[in-house]
Scaffold this motif. Structure first.
Motif, PDB file in Angstrom:
ATOM      1  N   ASN A  97     -14.480  -7.365   5.527  1.00  0.00           N
ATOM      2  CA  ASN A  97     -13.516  -8.345   6.013  1.00  0.00           C
ATOM      3  C   ASN A  97     -12.656  -7.722   7.119  1.00  0.00           C
ATOM      4  N   ASN A  98     -11.537  -8.358   7.463  1.00  0.00           N
ATOM      5  CA  ASN A  98     -10.647  -7.880   8.532  1.00  0.00           C
ATOM      6  C   ASN A  98     -11.388  -7.737   9.857  1.00  0.00           C
ATOM      7  N   ARG A  99     -12.069  -8.797  10.268  1.00  0.00           N
ATOM      8  CA  ARG A  99     -12.899  -8.772  11.460  1.00  0.00           C
ATOM      9  C   ARG A  99     -12.226  -9.427  12.672  1.00  0.00           C
ATOM     10  N   ASP A 100     -11.007  -9.925  12.480  1.00  0.00           N
ATOM     11  CA  ASP A 100     -10.319 -10.648  13.542  1.00  0.00           C
ATOM     12  C   ASP A 100      -9.547  -9.667  14.422  1.00  0.00           C
ATOM     13  N   LEU A 101     -10.017  -9.456  15.630  1.00  0.00           N
ATOM     14  CA  LEU A 101      -9.371  -8.514  16.534  1.00  0.00           C
ATOM     15  C   LEU A 101      -8.166  -9.113  17.242  1.00  0.00           C
ATOM     16  N   LYS A 102      -7.912 -10.400  17.039  1.00  0.00           N
ATOM     17  CA  LYS A 102      -6.678 -11.002  17.550  1.00  0.00           C
ATOM     18  C   LYS A 102      -5.534 -10.889  16.551  1.00  0.00           C
ATOM     19  N   ASN A 103      -5.810 -10.285  15.414  1.00  0.00           N
ATOM     20  CA  ASN A 103      -4.759  -9.965  14.454  1.00  0.00           C
ATOM     21  C   ASN A 103      -4.232  -8.572  14.806  1.00  0.00           C
ATOM     22  N   PRO A 104      -2.971  -8.467  15.258  1.00  0.00           N
ATOM     23  CA  PRO A 104      -2.473  -7.175  15.728  1.00  0.00           C
ATOM     24  C   PRO A 104      -2.058  -6.226  14.610  1.00  0.00           C
ATOM     25  N   ALA A 105      -2.111  -6.675  13.361  1.00  0.00           N
ATOM     26  CA  ALA A 105      -1.601  -5.865  12.254  1.00  0.00           C
ATOM     27  C   ALA A 105      -2.468  -4.631  12.030  1.00  0.00           C
ATOM     28  N   THR A 106      -1.829  -3.579  11.547  1.00  0.00           N
ATOM     29  CA  THR A 106      -2.562  -2.371  11.142  1.00  0.00           C
ATOM     30  C   THR A 106      -2.642  -2.245   9.629  1.00  0.00           C
ATOM     31  N   TRP A 107      -2.047  -3.157   8.894  1.00  0.00           N
ATOM     32  CA  TRP A 107      -2.231  -3.252   7.441  1.00  0.00           C
ATOM     33  C   TRP A 107      -3.420  -4.166   7.203  1.00  0.00           C
ATOM     34  N   ARG A 108      -4.582  -3.582   6.977  1.00  0.00           N
ATOM     35  CA  ARG A 108      -5.830  -4.344   6.977  1.00  0.00           C
ATOM     36  C   ARG A 108      -6.674  -3.924   5.776  1.00  0.00           C
ATOM     37  N   GLY A 109      -6.290  -4.372   4.587  1.00  0.00           N
ATOM     38  CA  GLY A 109      -7.004  -3.999   3.380  1.00  0.00           C
ATOM     39  C   GLY A 109      -7.997  -5.056   2.933  1.00  0.00           C
ATOM     40  N   GLU A 110      -9.112  -4.607   2.395  1.00  0.00           N
ATOM     41  CA  GLU A 110     -10.028  -5.542   1.721  1.00  0.00           C
ATOM     42  C   GLU A 110      -9.322  -6.158   0.507  1.00  0.00           C
ATOM     43  N   LEU A 111      -8.734  -5.303  -0.312  1.00  0.00           N
ATOM     44  CA  LEU A 111      -7.873  -5.716  -1.418  1.00  0.00           C
ATOM     45  C   LEU A 111      -6.450  -5.399  -0.976  1.00  0.00           C
ATOM     46  N   SER A 112      -5.568  -6.396  -0.947  1.00  0.00           N
ATOM     47  CA  SER A 112      -4.285  -6.230  -0.284  1.00  0.00           C
ATOM     48  C   SER A 112      -3.141  -6.687  -1.170  1.00  0.00           C
ATOM     49  N   ASN A 113      -2.238  -5.753  -1.465  1.00  0.00           N
ATOM     50  CA  ASN A 113      -1.033  -6.052  -2.240  1.00  0.00           C
ATOM     51  C   ASN A 113       0.173  -5.770  -1.350  1.00  0.00           C
ATOM     52  N   VAL A 114       0.853  -6.816  -0.906  1.00  0.00           N
ATOM     53  CA  VAL A 114       1.988  -6.654   0.000  1.00  0.00           C
ATOM     54  C   VAL A 114       3.201  -7.360  -0.587  1.00  0.00           C
ATOM     55  N   ASP A 115       4.270  -6.616  -0.785  1.00  0.00           N
ATOM     56  CA  ASP A 115       5.537  -7.174  -1.268  1.00  0.00           C
ATOM     57  C   ASP A 115       5.335  -8.013  -2.537  1.00  0.00           C
ATOM     58  N   SER A 116       4.550  -7.513  -3.450  1.00  0.00           N
ATOM     59  CA  SER A 116       4.227  -8.253  -4.671  1.00  0.00           C
ATOM     60  C   SER A 116       4.372  -7.338  -5.877  1.00  0.00           C
ATOM     61  N   ASN A 117       4.894  -7.894  -6.967  1.00  0.00           N
ATOM     62  CA  ASN A 117       5.193  -7.130  -8.177  1.00  0.00           C
ATOM     63  C   ASN A 117       4.358  -7.601  -9.365  1.00  0.00           C
ATOM     64  N   ASN A 118       4.221  -6.712 -10.350  1.00  0.00           N
ATOM     65  CA  ASN A 118       3.524  -7.052 -11.593  1.00  0.00           C
ATOM     66  C   ASN A 118       2.110  -7.556 -11.312  1.00  0.00           C
ATOM     67  N   VAL A 119       1.374  -6.774 -10.560  1.00  0.00           N
ATOM     68  CA  VAL A 119       0.009  -7.134 -10.171  1.00  0.00           C
ATOM     69  C   VAL A 119      -0.956  -6.103 -10.741  1.00  0.00           C
ATOM     70  N   LEU A 120      -2.002  -6.577 -11.390  1.00  0.00           N
ATOM     71  CA  LEU A 120      -3.068  -5.730 -11.924  1.00  0.00           C
ATOM     72  C   LEU A 120      -4.306  -5.882 -11.056  1.00  0.00           C
ATOM     73  N   TRP A 121      -4.799  -4.767 -10.522  1.00  0.00           N
ATOM     74  CA  TRP A 121      -6.047  -4.742  -9.750  1.00  0.00           C
ATOM     75  C   TRP A 121      -7.066  -3.960 -10.581  1.00  0.00           C
ATOM     76  N   ILE A 122      -8.053  -4.660 -11.131  1.00  0.00           N
ATOM     77  CA  ILE A 122      -8.927  -4.089 -12.150  1.00  0.00           C
ATOM     78  C   ILE A 122     -10.404  -4.353 -11.803  1.00  0.00           C
ATOM     79  N   ASN A 123     -11.223  -3.308 -11.813  1.00  0.00           N
ATOM     80  CA  ASN A 123     -12.694  -3.451 -11.765  1.00  0.00           C
ATOM     81  C   ASN A 123     -13.203  -4.095 -10.477  1.00  0.00           C
TER      82      ASN A 123
END
Length: 470
Positions: free
Chosen positions: A317-343
């Motif tokens: 993913n993250n194939r859009d070169l018109k997105n100027p962001a450098t935070w480019r995760g396949e799995l992305s947790n931003v400003d979020s609490n109490n999140v479980l990322w499992i398996n």
């Protein structure tokens, strides 16, 4: 722009029919997702209790009574001409093309939903006209949308559930199920639900969306949920969907791009609207989804609380070169609490952008996210041993050590997949290190996205597909 990127996005230059054929064959990851829709379809008719059946056919007439022998010609006619349409009733839409924007202006109740059902899976094609917004707009609660091929010819989404009664002063509909649909080539999101509660979004395919809508949608978007009275536990579930090739192409004002994600769980805190409902207190589950080749992130949890992201496969993913962001995760947790990322399995493509990463865990306000746990996730970015993690600040659970045991910088060994996304198969080979590498500590689905039991081996596999170990 990389050659792989150009190859992937030439789909947008094809005529819709050509693109649909190519996309169904080559971009669904292993066993055809459309075949899965036809073969593993939960029967909405079982939910309708003892309600009535009304029929719609392209060969019908809106002056008919809606019986199977004398069907209506348009879906809108059912809602206009059956004033007591409601709980337990099913609107059966026969195969064919329906050039209308459908407003689901009747709903069910706590005992039984109202169901809008394509008689043949994806056999009813809803094509909303120019000048409309979304192809299907749900404005009542206790509704099931099952089995359609949906394309918005207007400026909005494929399937939308945003405001009760279509009034933007209201909260959104609740107890809405959206399953077994193909939502494609829509200017906005493929599926967009907002301001409501008790959503089930399962077994859909969303591709080619988000091209021109000013709100910058995603394949599947859940936004600003607001709780209604009801049972505790998981209330919002997004499972067994395929979301791919969704990307902003040409936005009004040529603004920078920000979304085009496979799946986004967006602002469940209700901070952007400053709504008094505040943070949504119940659990959201994102499970058994396949997200690949999107312009934005694979699964993005943003400004949200109380989310479990489990057994998903997110790749290239993250194939859009018109997105100027450098935070480019396949799995992305931003400003979020109490999140479980499992398996989960996350594979980044550095040939598109050097900042692409398998995992992003970040906070934009200087205050780190709280209670974010990463356990038994696999990361890869083309080179063994490279962890492919972006952290700001560091999260101590993003480690290979006990008890978290993430497989960092590990080749997942898919049956067939590469960044060019040519005829991929994201199932695991029998000797993949992701086989039997999962945990049940935070729960597990009974089956994978294709219906295979999660109990095939000593432990569940990572990712959306279960396989039998060698």
């Amino acid at each position: 722009m990389s050659d792989e990127f150009t190859t992937e996005w030439r789909l947008h230059a094809l005529r819709p029919a050509e693109r649909m054929r190519l996309s169904r064959r080559a971009f669904l990851g292993g066993v055809s997702a459309l075949a899965c829709l036809a073969g593993a379809r939960p029967a909405a008719s079982q939910e309708k209790a003892s309600g009535r059946m009304f029929y719609v056919s392209p060969g019908g007439n809106d002056g008919n009574d809606g019986s199977e022998a004398r069907p209506f010609a348009s879906i809108g006619a059912v809602f206009a001409k059956i004033p007591d349409l409601g709980a337990g009733d099913t609107v059966v839409v026969m195969p064919g093309r329906y050039e209308e924007a459908v407003t689901v202006s009747r709903g069910g109740d706590e005992q039984a939903p109202l169901t809008l059902l394509s008689q043949a899976p994806q056999g009813a094609l809803i094509r909303s006209p120019a000048g409309s917004y979304s192809a299907i707009n749900v404005v009542k609660s206790h509704v099931v949308i099952d089995g359609f091929d949906v394309q918005s010819g207007g400026t909005g989404h494929g399937i939308e559930a945003t405001f009760l009664d279509g009034d933007n002063r209201n909260d959104g509909p609740h107890h809405v199920t959206i399953r077994n649909n193909v939502c494609h080539d829509c200017p906005g999101s493929g599926i967009s639900v907002s301001y409501g509660d008790f959503y089930l979004i399962e077994n859909n395919v969303c591709f080619g969306n988000c091209a021109t809508n000013e709100y910058q949608g995603s394949g599947i978007s859940v936004y600003a949920a607001r709780a209604v009275p009801g049972e505790e536990g998981v209330r919002i579930t997004v499972r067994a969907n395929t979301s791919y090739a969704n990307m902003a192409i040409r936005l009004p004002g040529d603004v920078p791009h920000s979304d085009g994600n496979g799946i986004i769980i967006d602002d469940l805190r209700n901070t952007q609207s400053k709504h008094p409902a505040g943070s949504y207190p119940h659990r959201t589950l994102v499970e058994n989804n396949l997200c690949h080749g999107n312009g934005g992130k694979g699964v993005h949890v943003f400004l949200s609380e109380n989310v479990t992201v489990r057994n998903n496969t997110c790749c290239y993913n993250n194939r859009d070169l018109k997105n100027p962001a450098t935070w480019r995760g396949e799995l992305s947790n931003v400003d979020s609490n109490n999140v479980l990322w499992i398996n989960n399995i996350a594979v980044a493509d550095l040939s598109v952008h050097s900042a692409n990463a398998a995992i992003l865990d970040a906070s934009s306000g200087g205050k780190p996210s709280a209670n974010v746990v990463w356990m038994r996730n696999l990361t890869f970015a083309g080179k063994p041993g490279v962890e492919s993690i972006t952290q700001a600040p560091a999260n101590p659970t993003l480690t290979a050590k006990e008890p978290y045991r993430n497989l960092l910088g590990t080749e997942p060994e898919f049956v067939k997949a590469d960044p060019a996304l040519q005829d991929p198969d994201f199932r695991l080979r029998p000797r993949s290190p992701a086989v039997d590498a999962g945990t049940v500590e935070h729960g597990i689905a009974q089956s994978d996205r294709e219906g295979a039991p999660r109990s095939l081996g000593e432990a569940p596999d990572l990712g959306a597909f279960e396989t039998r170990s060698a």
